[in-house]
Design an enzyme around this catalytic site. Structure first.
Site, mmCIF file in Angstrom:
data_model
loop_
_atom_site.group_PDB
_atom_site.id
_atom_site.type_symbol
_atom_site.label_atom_id
_atom_site.label_comp_id
_atom_site.label_asym_id
_atom_site.label_seq_id
_atom_site.Cartn_x
_atom_site.Cartn_y
_atom_site.Cartn_z
ATOM 1 N N ARG A 1 51.478 -104.422 -13.428
ATOM 2 C CA ARG A 1 52.621 -103.418 -13.270
ATOM 3 C C ARG A 1 53.300 -103.107 -14.687
ATOM 4 O O ARG A 1 54.058 -102.322 -14.595
ATOM 5 C CB ARG A 1 53.550 -104.114 -12.396
ATOM 6 C CG ARG A 1 53.548 -103.566 -11.184
ATOM 7 C CD ARG A 1 54.501 -104.018 -10.302
ATOM 8 N NE ARG A 1 55.043 -103.531 -9.054
ATOM 9 C CZ ARG A 1 54.192 -103.720 -7.707
ATOM 10 N NH1 ARG A 1 53.148 -104.538 -7.801
ATOM 11 N NH2 ARG A 1 54.705 -103.030 -6.836
ATOM 12 N N ARG B 1 62.287 -99.517 -6.914
ATOM 13 C CA ARG B 1 60.923 -99.847 -7.063
ATOM 14 C C ARG B 1 60.372 -98.607 -7.952
ATOM 15 O O ARG B 1 59.541 -98.898 -8.457
ATOM 16 C CB ARG B 1 60.361 -100.137 -5.692
ATOM 17 C CG ARG B 1 60.896 -101.511 -5.139
ATOM 18 C CD ARG B 1 60.501 -101.580 -3.739
ATOM 19 N NE ARG B 1 59.266 -101.599 -3.115
ATOM 20 C CZ ARG B 1 58.813 -101.451 -1.912
ATOM 21 N NH1 ARG B 1 59.751 -101.219 -0.812
ATOM 22 N NH2 ARG B 1 57.614 -101.346 -1.514
ATOM 23 N N ARG C 1 57.158 -98.396 7.851
ATOM 24 C CA ARG C 1 56.139 -99.383 7.735
ATOM 25 C C ARG C 1 56.531 -100.783 8.521
ATOM 26 O O ARG C 1 57.633 -101.396 8.305
ATOM 27 C CB ARG C 1 55.901 -99.841 6.323
ATOM 28 C CG ARG C 1 54.979 -100.696 6.186
ATOM 29 C CD ARG C 1 54.181 -100.857 4.726
ATOM 30 N NE ARG C 1 55.257 -101.263 3.770
ATOM 31 C CZ ARG C 1 54.764 -101.410 2.586
ATOM 32 N NH1 ARG C 1 53.742 -101.189 2.107
ATOM 33 N NH2 ARG C 1 55.888 -101.500 1.423
ATOM 34 N N ARG D 1 59.360 -105.626 5.720
ATOM 35 C CA ARG D 1 59.535 -106.252 4.524
ATOM 36 C C ARG D 1 61.045 -106.254 4.078
ATOM 37 O O ARG D 1 61.595 -105.225 4.282
ATOM 38 C CB ARG D 1 58.811 -105.603 3.476
ATOM 39 C CG ARG D 1 57.294 -106.365 3.327
ATOM 40 C CD ARG D 1 56.373 -105.690 2.474
ATOM 41 N NE ARG D 1 56.879 -105.168 1.399
ATOM 42 C CZ ARG D 1 55.967 -104.741 0.536
ATOM 43 N NH1 ARG D 1 54.722 -104.565 0.486
ATOM 44 N NH2 ARG D 1 56.441 -104.307 -0.715
ATOM 45 N N LYS E 1 48.096 -98.381 -1.254
ATOM 46 C CA LYS E 1 47.114 -99.314 -1.862
ATOM 47 C C LYS E 1 46.732 -100.363 -0.591
ATOM 48 O O LYS E 1 45.611 -100.697 -0.678
ATOM 49 C CB LYS E 1 47.874 -100.050 -2.862
ATOM 50 C CG LYS E 1 48.289 -99.105 -4.048
ATOM 51 C CD LYS E 1 48.970 -99.887 -5.188
ATOM 52 C CE LYS E 1 50.315 -100.563 -4.817
ATOM 53 N NZ LYS E 1 51.532 -99.499 -4.270
HETATM 54 P P1 AP5 Z 1 50.847 -99.114 2.297
HETATM 55 O O1 AP5 Z 1 49.520 -98.939 2.024
HETATM 56 O O2 AP5 Z 1 51.485 -100.048 2.998
HETATM 57 O O3 AP5 Z 1 51.603 -98.752 0.852
HETATM 58 P P2 AP5 Z 1 51.385 -99.859 -0.615
HETATM 59 O O4 AP5 Z 1 50.742 -98.583 -1.559
HETATM 60 O O5 AP5 Z 1 50.430 -100.970 -0.413
HETATM 61 O O6 AP5 Z 1 52.762 -99.953 -0.943
HETATM 62 P P3 AP5 Z 1 53.585 -101.233 -1.325
HETATM 63 O O7 AP5 Z 1 54.791 -101.037 -0.800
HETATM 64 O O8 AP5 Z 1 52.836 -102.468 -0.705
HETATM 65 O O9 AP5 Z 1 53.479 -101.453 -2.754
HETATM 66 P P4 AP5 Z 1 54.263 -102.203 -3.729
HETATM 67 O O10 AP5 Z 1 53.524 -101.785 -4.887
HETATM 68 O O11 AP5 Z 1 55.826 -101.474 -3.667
HETATM 69 O O12 AP5 Z 1 54.390 -103.624 -3.177
HETATM 70 P P5 AP5 Z 1 53.786 -104.839 -3.658
HETATM 71 O O13 AP5 Z 1 53.657 -105.682 -2.280
HETATM 72 O O14 AP5 Z 1 52.651 -104.486 -4.579
HETATM 73 O O15 AP5 Z 1 51.456 -97.772 2.836
HETATM 74 C C1 AP5 Z 1 52.844 -97.454 3.043
HETATM 75 C C2 AP5 Z 1 53.032 -97.293 4.450
HETATM 76 O O16 AP5 Z 1 52.602 -95.599 4.476
HETATM 77 C C3 AP5 Z 1 52.029 -97.866 5.620
HETATM 78 O O17 AP5 Z 1 52.964 -97.708 6.689
HETATM 79 C C4 AP5 Z 1 51.136 -96.813 5.881
HETATM 80 O O18 AP5 Z 1 50.445 -96.830 7.347
HETATM 81 C C5 AP5 Z 1 51.547 -95.382 5.585
HETATM 82 N N1 AP5 Z 1 50.636 -94.621 5.021
HETATM 83 C C6 AP5 Z 1 49.379 -95.156 3.985
HETATM 84 N N2 AP5 Z 1 48.880 -93.921 3.701
HETATM 85 C C7 AP5 Z 1 49.543 -92.889 4.358
HETATM 86 C C8 AP5 Z 1 48.944 -91.313 4.354
HETATM 87 N N3 AP5 Z 1 47.793 -90.983 3.608
HETATM 88 N N4 AP5 Z 1 49.713 -90.570 5.145
HETATM 89 C C9 AP5 Z 1 50.701 -91.171 5.989
HETATM 90 N N5 AP5 Z 1 51.089 -92.492 6.193
HETATM 91 C C10 AP5 Z 1 50.499 -93.360 5.126
HETATM 92 O O19 AP5 Z 1 54.933 -105.596 -4.331
HETATM 93 C C11 AP5 Z 1 56.107 -106.010 -3.644
HETATM 94 C C12 AP5 Z 1 57.358 -106.416 -5.027
HETATM 95 O O20 AP5 Z 1 56.700 -107.707 -5.406
HETATM 96 C C13 AP5 Z 1 57.476 -105.777 -6.009
HETATM 97 O O21 AP5 Z 1 58.585 -104.696 -5.910
HETATM 98 C C14 AP5 Z 1 57.878 -106.748 -7.111
HETATM 99 O O22 AP5 Z 1 59.146 -107.222 -6.850
HETATM 100 C C15 AP5 Z 1 56.724 -107.748 -6.892
HETATM 101 N N6 AP5 Z 1 55.769 -107.687 -7.546
HETATM 102 C C16 AP5 Z 1 54.258 -107.543 -6.952
HETATM 103 N N7 AP5 Z 1 53.367 -107.421 -8.187
HETATM 104 C C17 AP5 Z 1 54.145 -107.737 -9.231
HETATM 105 C C18 AP5 Z 1 53.645 -107.474 -10.577
HETATM 106 N N8 AP5 Z 1 52.400 -107.510 -11.072
HETATM 107 N N9 AP5 Z 1 54.781 -107.887 -11.697
HETATM 108 C C19 AP5 Z 1 56.103 -107.753 -11.080
HETATM 109 N N10 AP5 Z 1 56.389 -108.024 -9.890
HETATM 110 C C20 AP5 Z 1 55.678 -107.697 -8.991
#
Ligand code: AP5
Length: 332
Positions: free
Chosen positions: A193, A288, A232, A277, A118
């Site tokens: 979410r 997660r 990452r 992170r 994402k």
């Molecule tokens: P990357 O693109 O960085 O992954 P991502 O999908 O953005 O994953 P996140 O970990 O950011 O998602 P998340 O939903 O857990 O975290 P969020 O910040 O929203 O890719 C990951 C890695 O893989 C990178 O290094 C990239 O280079 C590599 N990669 C990508 N594509 C690839 C491919 N095709 N092949 C190989 N490598 C690849 O949330 C964090 C926390 O915030 C949550 O756990 C929760 O506590 C809280 N939170 C956030 N939003 C809410 C909500 N709406 N409600 C409640 N709590 C929330």
């Protein structure tokens, strides 16, 4: 409710400035063409007024047209300083206001488990469409860093890989989508979410006669996510995402133990240090993923009947994923 609104706004990935930058390059050639084809014709306010909606419709006019006076000084020297320039600007503003008021907003959800991509593909969609990516994760991390009330409440639960309470994130999004840069649409990353969040989103959009227009689901099996998450590194202020194996920064150096040297991990664009992170650990990932499958996946069933869910195979090389994302964005 939120004293941290400005911090949160700053945190959302590349806001209005990006939208401006992203459309300006596309728009400048179109705008230049219009001027070069005849500044006398361009000086004709009526012509421009008619052309503007078409340009706007392709998402390039707002910035392009407003840049005419700066980018095309030679062609528009007389025009810039004339009264018609003011009229042109007024016409642009009028058209911009009209579109903001009457056109449907492009509201999409970037959906997928942690590590699905994402944060990798969101900024590219943002650049393509000129609408901001709103990451609740980034906003919450900024709140934690600033130690606001929201940040203090969210810190521990985030580190452990749990979900922050619905009322906090719904409140953040409700405030954020009222900002000026969201008037033509936005990309939600990490929100909704839970079903409660999806229903709250639908309700706040319905109040203005809007609805979610697309859900792009990035599908990746759980087994490949640990390697992605644990490898990452991110650039904190921009949200740019790197990976020690799949997307290393240019500066990366590897030590004798085969692991990257932390001090060598720098952002390609700014040269600033990258960070990992606190929730990017194998143990937090287990929680997660549980949250994702139990609470988040049911949202797909909520939106599927509307025919707006597009599935992308995100378990392939990044270019392949991006190709499918582009397909899913297109109207065909
Ligand atoms: P990357 O693109 O960085 O992954 P991502 O999908 O953005 O994953 P996140 O970990 O950011 O998602 P998340 O939903 O857990 O975290 P969020 O910040 O929203 O890719 C990951 C890695 O893989 C990178 O290094 C990239 O280079 C590599 N990669 C990508 N594509 C690839 C491919 N095709 N092949 C190989 N490598 C690849 O949330 C964090 C926390 O915030 C949550 O756990 C929760 O506590 C809280 N939170 C956030 N939003 C809410 C909500 N709406 N409600 C409640 N709590 C929330």
């Amino acid at each position: 409710m939120f004293t941290s609104t400005s911090a949160l706004r700053l945190a959302s990935r590349r806001i209005a400035t990006t939208s401006t930058r992203s459309v300006s390059s596309a728009s400048s050639s179109t705008a230049t063409k219009v001027v070069k084809e005849g500044s006398s014709r361009y000086a004709n306010e009526e012509y421009l007024r008619k052309a503007l909606p078409l340009l706007l419709a392709s998402g390039v006019a707002i910035v392009g047209a407003s840049q005419l006076s700066s980018n095309n000084e030679t062609s528009t020297t007389t025009l810039c300083r004339s009264k018609s320039s003011n009229k042109v600007e007024a016409a642009i503003q009028q058209t911009k206001d009209k579109f903001a008021k009457y056109w449907p907003r492009n509201i999409m959800i970037l959906f997928g488990p942690p590590g699905a991509g994402k944060g990798t593909h969101g900024p590219k969609i943002e650049d393509l469409l000129g609408i901001p990516q709103l990451s609740t994760g980034d906003m919450l991390r900024a709140a934690v860093a600033a130690q606001t009330e929201v940040g203090k409440k969210a810190q521990a639960v985030m580190k452990a890989g749990g979900l922050v309470s619905d009322d906090i994130v719904v409140g953040i999004i409700r405030d954020r989508i009222k900002e000026d840069d969201c008037k033509f649409g936005f990309i939600l990353d990490g929100f909704p979410r839970t079903l409660v969040q999806a229903q709250a989103l639908d309700k706040m959009l319905a109040e203005e006669g809007a609805s979610v227009t697309k859900v792009i689901e990035l599908q990746v099996p759980d087994e490949v996510l640990e390697e992605r998450i644990c490898g990452r590194w991110i650039h904190k202020s921009s949200g740019r995402s790197y990976h020690v194996k799949f997307a290393p920064p240019k500066s990366m150096q590897v030590g004798d133990d085969g692991k990257p040297i932390a001090e060598s991990m720098k952002d390609d664009e700014t040269g600033e240090p990258l960070m990992q992170r606190p929730d990017d650990t194998a143990s937090a990932l287990v929680k997660r993923l549980q949250g994702y499958h139990n609470e988040t996946v049911p949202i797909l069933n909520h939106y599927s009947p509307n025919g707006i869910v597009k599935t992308v195979n995100a378990n392939q090389k990044m270019d392949g994923v991006w190709g499918e994302v582009l397909d899913s964005l297109s109207r065909k």
